[in-house]
Scaffold this motif. Sequence first.
Motif, PDB file in Angstrom:
ATOM      1  N   GLY A  94       0.793  -1.222   0.000  1.00 43.02           N
ATOM      2  CA  GLY A  94       0.000   0.000   0.000  1.00 43.02           C
ATOM      3  C   GLY A  94       0.821   1.266   0.000  1.00 43.02           C
ATOM      4  O   GLY A  94       0.301   2.350  -0.293  1.00 43.02           O
ATOM      5  N   MET A  95       2.119   1.171   0.314  1.00 42.13           N
ATOM      6  CA  MET A  95       2.958   2.367   0.413  1.00 42.13           C
ATOM      7  C   MET A  95       3.102   3.062  -0.940  1.00 42.13           C
ATOM      8  O   MET A  95       3.014   4.300  -1.030  1.00 42.13           O
ATOM      9  N   GLY A  96       3.294   2.305  -1.978  1.00 40.95           N
ATOM     10  CA  GLY A  96       3.419   2.880  -3.314  1.00 40.95           C
ATOM     11  C   GLY A  96       2.122   3.527  -3.768  1.00 40.95           C
ATOM     12  O   GLY A  96       2.129   4.606  -4.372  1.00 40.95           O
ATOM     13  N   TYR A  97       1.023   2.882  -3.459  1.00 40.92           N
ATOM     14  CA  TYR A  97      -0.285   3.435  -3.837  1.00 40.92           C
ATOM     15  C   TYR A  97      -0.521   4.780  -3.166  1.00 40.92           C
ATOM     16  O   TYR A  97      -0.970   5.739  -3.797  1.00 40.92           O
ATOM     17  N   VAL A  98      -0.203   4.876  -1.872  1.00 40.80           N
ATOM     18  CA  VAL A  98      -0.376   6.132  -1.149  1.00 40.80           C
ATOM     19  C   VAL A  98       0.476   7.225  -1.784  1.00 40.80           C
ATOM     20  O   VAL A  98       0.004   8.339  -2.041  1.00 40.80           O
ATOM     21  N   ALA A  99       1.739   6.912  -2.073  1.00 40.71           N
ATOM     22  CA  ALA A  99       2.661   7.922  -2.612  1.00 40.71           C
ATOM     23  C   ALA A  99       2.232   8.394  -4.001  1.00 40.71           C
ATOM     24  O   ALA A  99       2.178   9.599  -4.268  1.00 40.71           O
ATOM     25  N   LEU A 100       1.928   7.464  -4.877  1.00 43.85           N
ATOM     26  CA  LEU A 100       1.596   7.820  -6.264  1.00 43.85           C
ATOM     27  C   LEU A 100       0.269   8.559  -6.360  1.00 43.85           C
ATOM     28  O   LEU A 100       0.056   9.343  -7.290  1.00 43.85           O
ATOM     29  N   SER A 101      -0.616   8.321  -5.409  1.00 43.16           N
ATOM     30  CA  SER A 101      -1.939   8.949  -5.467  1.00 43.16           C
ATOM     31  C   SER A 101      -1.954  10.349  -4.868  1.00 43.16           C
ATOM     32  O   SER A 101      -3.013  10.983  -4.797  1.00 43.16           O
ATOM     33  N   ARG A 102      -0.800  10.865  -4.440  1.00 44.12           N
ATOM     34  CA  ARG A 102      -0.751  12.234  -3.891  1.00 44.12           C
ATOM     35  C   ARG A 102      -0.802  13.290  -4.985  1.00 44.12           C
ATOM     36  O   ARG A 102      -1.173  14.433  -4.726  1.00 44.12           O
ATOM     37  N   VAL A 103      -0.367  12.947  -6.214  1.00 43.02           N
ATOM     38  CA  VAL A 103      -0.298  13.943  -7.285  1.00 43.02           C
ATOM     39  C   VAL A 103      -1.521  13.841  -8.192  1.00 43.02           C
ATOM     40  O   VAL A 103      -2.219  12.829  -8.213  1.00 43.02           O
ATOM     41  N   ARG A 104      -1.752  14.895  -8.944  1.00 41.65           N
ATOM     42  CA  ARG A 104      -2.941  14.945  -9.797  1.00 41.65           C
ATOM     43  C   ARG A 104      -2.735  14.245 -11.131  1.00 41.65           C
ATOM     44  O   ARG A 104      -3.686  13.727 -11.716  1.00 41.65           O
ATOM     45  N   ASN A 105      -1.507  14.245 -11.641  1.00 40.63           N
ATOM     46  CA  ASN A 105      -1.248  13.625 -12.947  1.00 40.63           C
ATOM     47  C   ASN A 105       0.215  13.227 -13.063  1.00 40.63           C
ATOM     48  O   ASN A 105       1.057  13.638 -12.261  1.00 40.63           O
ATOM     49  N   LEU A 106       0.516  12.417 -14.064  1.00 38.93           N
ATOM     50  CA  LEU A 106       1.886  11.913 -14.249  1.00 38.93           C
ATOM     51  C   LEU A 106       2.875  13.026 -14.563  1.00 38.93           C
ATOM     52  O   LEU A 106       4.062  12.908 -14.247  1.00 38.93           O
ATOM     53  N   GLU A 107       2.412  14.108 -15.173  1.00 36.74           N
ATOM     54  CA  GLU A 107       3.312  15.200 -15.550  1.00 36.74           C
ATOM     55  C   GLU A 107       3.897  15.904 -14.333  1.00 36.74           C
ATOM     56  O   GLU A 107       4.884  16.622 -14.441  1.00 36.74           O
ATOM     57  N   THR A 108       3.278  15.702 -13.161  1.00 36.92           N
ATOM     58  CA  THR A 108       3.785  16.333 -11.937  1.00 36.92           C
ATOM     59  C   THR A 108       4.525  15.326 -11.059  1.00 36.92           C
ATOM     60  O   THR A 108       4.783  15.605  -9.889  1.00 36.92           O
ATOM     61  N   LEU A 109       4.872  14.165 -11.625  1.00 37.40           N
ATOM     62  CA  LEU A 109       5.556  13.108 -10.882  1.00 37.40           C
ATOM     63  C   LEU A 109       6.935  12.838 -11.470  1.00 37.40           C
ATOM     64  O   LEU A 109       7.091  12.695 -12.688  1.00 37.40           O
ATOM     65  N   SER A 110       7.933  12.769 -10.597  1.00 32.94           N
ATOM     66  CA  SER A 110       9.259  12.307 -10.983  1.00 32.94           C
ATOM     67  C   SER A 110       9.600  11.128 -10.084  1.00 32.94           C
ATOM     68  O   SER A 110       9.596  11.257  -8.855  1.00 32.94           O
ATOM     69  N   LEU A 111       9.869   9.975 -10.670  1.00 35.67           N
ATOM     70  CA  LEU A 111      10.097   8.747  -9.912  1.00 35.67           C
ATOM     71  C   LEU A 111      11.595   8.492  -9.772  1.00 35.67           C
ATOM     72  O   LEU A 111      12.293   8.251 -10.764  1.00 35.67           O
ATOM     73  N   VAL A 112      12.099   8.572  -8.542  1.00 32.67           N
ATOM     74  CA  VAL A 112      13.523   8.330  -8.296  1.00 32.67           C
ATOM     75  C   VAL A 112      13.847   6.851  -8.458  1.00 32.67           C
ATOM     76  O   VAL A 112      14.868   6.484  -9.039  1.00 32.67           O
ATOM     77  N   GLY A 113      13.007   6.010  -7.934  1.00 33.45           N
ATOM     78  CA  GLY A 113      13.206   4.566  -8.027  1.00 33.45           C
ATOM     79  C   GLY A 113      12.040   3.844  -7.396  1.00 33.45           C
ATOM     80  O   GLY A 113      11.221   4.436  -6.689  1.00 33.45           O
ATOM     81  N   ILE A 114      11.956   2.540  -7.653  1.00 40.06           N
ATOM     82  CA  ILE A 114      10.816   1.769  -7.164  1.00 40.06           C
ATOM     83  C   ILE A 114      11.234   0.315  -6.985  1.00 40.06           C
ATOM     84  O   ILE A 114      12.109  -0.181  -7.709  1.00 40.06           O
ATOM     85  N   ASN A 115      10.649  -0.360  -5.982  1.00 35.11           N
ATOM     86  CA  ASN A 115      10.907  -1.794  -5.825  1.00 35.11           C
ATOM     87  C   ASN A 115       9.604  -2.573  -6.004  1.00 35.11           C
ATOM     88  O   ASN A 115       8.533  -1.987  -6.208  1.00 35.11           O
TER      89      ASN A 115
END
Length: 508
Positions: free
Chosen positions: A368-389
């Motif tokens: 659920g941690m990834g879901y919480v983090a990714l759902s904080r922004v309104r769209n992909l254009e405002t997201l920069s992903l440093v890394g993911i497991n």
Amino acid sequence: MDQVLALEIMGAGESVLLTGPAGSGKTYVLNKFIRRAKQEGKRVAVTATTGLAATHLNGTTIHAWSGIGIADKLPGDFAERLSKGRRDIIISTDILIIDEVSMLHDFRLDMVDQVARKVRGSDAPFGGIQIILCGDFFQLPPINRDRDSESSFVVNSSVWHDLQPVVCYLGEQHRQDDDDLLDILSAIRDGDVRRNHAEKLLTRQNADLGEIGEVTELHTTNVDVDSINNQRLAEIAGEEHVYHMQTTGKASYVENLMRSCLGVEDLVLKKGALVMCIKNSPERKYANGSLGTVTGFEALTDYPEVTLKNGRVLVIKPETWELRDGDKKRAGLTQIPLRLAWAITVHKSQGMTLDGARVDLRRAFVEGMGYVALSRVRNLETLSLVGINNMALRVSPVALEIDSTLRKASAREAKRFEHLRELAAKRPKVEAKTYTPGSWSEKLAKMRQKYPNAYTPWTEDDDKRLVDAFSSGKKISVKELTQSFGRHPGSIRARLEKHFGEDAVALK
């Protein structure tokens, strides 16, 4: 189900599970229901499973409200151990709100039920209190110990089957405006993340957010967050401006509130610091999660001037957080509602809508941690992903089963309660309060014509003088103290409550 029908079902006195995806407006509906219930004279106990969630609603934890604390089981004489004050609060409660219910274990909900039944002398679920449970089972789950099974969500409790709450699953989306991001979030919720979803996310790996400007980094641990914020502030040249938190109430309650609140005990700012608003403005000038940069400090007050991402320039004045226990105020704290925002933990970002974020999920450690983090922004254009497991895109398999059941139940309940829409249509619309133009500087200057020391820090000498005056045994009114110290009556009362407690001040 939409927000209107959910609100009417709760207003009709039904016990409810209010659920739905991140951004569906659960907290908005909850706050609207609480305001309406209080206007109708209902006694509403507002609680949450964590102190942080409780402060968003000016409530307390469910553990404190019920008196169960951190216990895993109730002793045979638990009811007798409860203080009279605690029993009175439970007996007088008409409606019990429990927010972030996904983090509450099934056996603890049963414990709360046992306490309420015993104290209220009723075999009805929770002793007959209307119950509103709120949360999303795809967000952070209960913290499991070795003795607990993974399937320890509240829907597996004994009282859940006795209570049979109406399921209100909100389906509308009020945060995301991007079909691609919604598709990814839906896939995570469905446990069906495919190659195309991963590829869309990877297009945002180390993405340049230059047009947005500086954004907040979301990390999984406090150590990373504190290190980043301290380092970035130290890199800025210029004078430090320090704001000390003011508190009222007994020390134990104050300590509890401070642990739970995003407010900083000693907030250190400089011109150029990236900051985040950590409370919703009463005048809707900013929201919890609004990002901005400190661009100056007001001359009269030294309050920070912040330019938000939307270009609006505001003077951010102090706000108050409260710890309430039923209708009783236990503690309060006042601070500038800002914190350094170069970094924040995923956990503390729950409930926020961010203008942009740089997200590091390389050390995600719970479903659920990834879901919480990714759902904080309104769209992909405002997201920069440093890394993911791999853990970051997982949700609890138990939550998947629960979600399917809840969706179907909500669809049935929507049909059963459709007739309540007529009440909503007849209900008079209340116009939102508008913000009165005029700067804070102007308002403060006018206030200081009557109260010369309004919104200035209390000095040690003034504090001692106030304590001595109140403790002298002479009859002295708040009005007299107001004239003596040149402060607003509310400020005098708050300071007296800090030193002597709410009950002692009420006697004067």
